[in-house]
Design a protein around this motif. Structure first.
Motif, PDB file in Angstrom:
ATOM      1  N   SER A   7       0.822  -1.211   0.000  1.00 21.15           N
ATOM      2  CA  SER A   7       0.000   0.000   0.000  1.00 21.15           C
ATOM      3  C   SER A   7       0.858   1.263   0.000  1.00 21.15           C
ATOM      4  O   SER A   7       0.458   2.286  -0.560  1.00 21.15           O
ATOM      5  CB  SER A   7      -0.979   0.008   1.175  1.00 21.15           C
ATOM      6  N   LEU A   8       2.037   1.193   0.593  1.00 23.34           N
ATOM      7  CA  LEU A   8       2.942   2.351   0.568  1.00 23.34           C
ATOM      8  C   LEU A   8       3.595   2.526  -0.807  1.00 23.34           C
ATOM      9  O   LEU A   8       3.880   3.653  -1.223  1.00 23.34           O
ATOM     10  CB  LEU A   8       4.018   2.206   1.647  1.00 23.34           C
ATOM     11  N   LEU A   9       3.832   1.426  -1.503  1.00 27.12           N
ATOM     12  CA  LEU A   9       4.430   1.487  -2.840  1.00 27.12           C
ATOM     13  C   LEU A   9       3.420   1.879  -3.918  1.00 27.12           C
ATOM     14  O   LEU A   9       3.776   2.508  -4.919  1.00 27.12           O
ATOM     15  CB  LEU A   9       5.054   0.137  -3.209  1.00 27.12           C
ATOM     16  N   ALA A  10       2.156   1.527  -3.715  1.00 28.84           N
ATOM     17  CA  ALA A  10       1.130   1.708  -4.741  1.00 28.84           C
ATOM     18  C   ALA A  10       1.045   3.120  -5.330  1.00 28.84           C
ATOM     19  O   ALA A  10       0.936   3.259  -6.551  1.00 28.84           O
ATOM     20  CB  ALA A  10      -0.231   1.265  -4.203  1.00 28.84           C
ATOM     21  N   PRO A  11       1.106   4.179  -4.524  1.00 32.61           N
ATOM     22  CA  PRO A  11       0.969   5.520  -5.118  1.00 32.61           C
ATOM     23  C   PRO A  11       2.079   5.884  -6.117  1.00 32.61           C
ATOM     24  O   PRO A  11       1.882   6.774  -6.941  1.00 32.61           O
ATOM     25  CB  PRO A  11       1.011   6.460  -3.903  1.00 32.61           C
ATOM     26  N   THR A  12       3.214   5.213  -6.060  1.00 39.32           N
ATOM     27  CA  THR A  12       4.301   5.529  -6.994  1.00 39.32           C
ATOM     28  C   THR A  12       4.515   4.430  -8.041  1.00 39.32           C
ATOM     29  O   THR A  12       5.400   4.547  -8.876  1.00 39.32           O
ATOM     30  CB  THR A  12       5.624   5.781  -6.232  1.00 39.32           C
ATOM     31  N   ASP A  13       3.689   3.389  -8.000  1.00 39.64           N
ATOM     32  CA  ASP A  13       3.822   2.305  -8.991  1.00 39.64           C
ATOM     33  C   ASP A  13       3.714   2.829 -10.417  1.00 39.64           C
ATOM     34  O   ASP A  13       4.432   2.385 -11.310  1.00 39.64           O
ATOM     35  CB  ASP A  13       2.767   1.221  -8.771  1.00 39.64           C
ATOM     36  N   TRP A  14       2.821   3.779 -10.640  1.00 39.08           N
ATOM     37  CA  TRP A  14       2.626   4.292 -11.993  1.00 39.08           C
ATOM     38  C   TRP A  14       3.911   4.902 -12.553  1.00 39.08           C
ATOM     39  O   TRP A  14       4.163   4.830 -13.755  1.00 39.08           O
ATOM     40  CB  TRP A  14       1.482   5.315 -12.031  1.00 39.08           C
ATOM     41  N   MET A  15       4.727   5.487 -11.682  1.00 35.84           N
ATOM     42  CA  MET A  15       5.984   6.085 -12.134  1.00 35.84           C
ATOM     43  C   MET A  15       6.941   5.020 -12.647  1.00 35.84           C
ATOM     44  O   MET A  15       7.643   5.228 -13.636  1.00 35.84           O
ATOM     45  CB  MET A  15       6.643   6.857 -10.992  1.00 35.84           C
ATOM     46  N   VAL A  16       6.962   3.900 -11.969  1.00 30.01           N
ATOM     47  CA  VAL A  16       7.837   2.793 -12.360  1.00 30.01           C
ATOM     48  C   VAL A  16       7.358   2.205 -13.687  1.00 30.01           C
ATOM     49  O   VAL A  16       8.161   1.927 -14.584  1.00 30.01           O
ATOM     50  CB  VAL A  16       7.891   1.720 -11.251  1.00 30.01           C
ATOM     51  N   VAL A  17       6.050   2.039 -13.832  1.00 27.66           N
ATOM     52  CA  VAL A  17       5.486   1.515 -15.077  1.00 27.66           C
ATOM     53  C   VAL A  17       5.778   2.480 -16.221  1.00 27.66           C
ATOM     54  O   VAL A  17       6.193   2.056 -17.314  1.00 27.66           O
ATOM     55  CB  VAL A  17       3.967   1.260 -14.938  1.00 27.66           C
ATOM     56  N   ARG A  18       5.579   3.772 -15.981  1.00 33.04           N
ATOM     57  CA  ARG A  18       5.845   4.773 -17.027  1.00 33.04           C
ATOM     58  C   ARG A  18       7.294   4.700 -17.480  1.00 33.04           C
ATOM     59  O   ARG A  18       7.589   4.711 -18.669  1.00 33.04           O
ATOM     60  CB  ARG A  18       5.531   6.177 -16.508  1.00 33.04           C
TER      61      ARG A  18
END
Length: 100
Positions: A22-33
Motif C-alpha cells: 500500500s505504501l508502494l502503490a501511489p508511486t507504482d505508476w511512475m515505475v510503469v511509465r
C-alpha cells in the motif's frame, strides 16, 4: 505457546507485506511509465523511498521472525524511549516517511 506465536508471526508478516504494497502503490505508476518509456526518469527521491520501503519491510519481517516468545513479539509494539521520551517508531511500524 509456540504455535500461537507462529500464527501471530504469519498474520503480521502478511500484514507487513500488505502495508509495504500500500505504501508502494501511489508511486507504482511512475515505475510503469519509466518501463514503458525510457525517456521518462524516476526521480531519485522516489526510487530511494521505494527502496526504503522494501528495506523496512524486510527488517520488520526479520524482527517478527526473530521473536521466540510472546513477550518478545508484543515488544514489537513498544515505542523506543530516549532520555525518558518516546523516540522513533515501534519496530512493527518503522516505515519511512511518505515522499510527496
Amino acid at each position: 505457546a509456540q504455535g500461537v506465536t507462529d500464527g501471530l508471526k504469519s498474520k503480521y508478516i502478511k500484514e507487513t507485506k500488505q502495508r509495504a504494497s500500500s505504501l508502494l502503490a501511489p508511486t507504482d505508476w511512475m515505475v510503469v511509465r519509466k518501463a514503458e518509456d525510457s525517456s521518462k526518469a524516476l526521480a531519485s527521491k522516489y526510487s530511494t523511498y521505494r527502496a526504503a520501503i522494501r528495506t523496512a519491510c524486510a527488517t520488520i519481517e526479520q524482527d517478527i521472525n526473530d521473536c521466540s516468545s510472546l513477550d518478545e513479539f508484543m515488544a514489537l509494539w513498544d515505542t523506543p524511549v530516549k532520555d525518558g521520551e518516546p523516540s522513533g517508531n515501534a519496530p512493527i511500524n518503522n516505515w519511512p516517511d511518505v515522499v510527496e
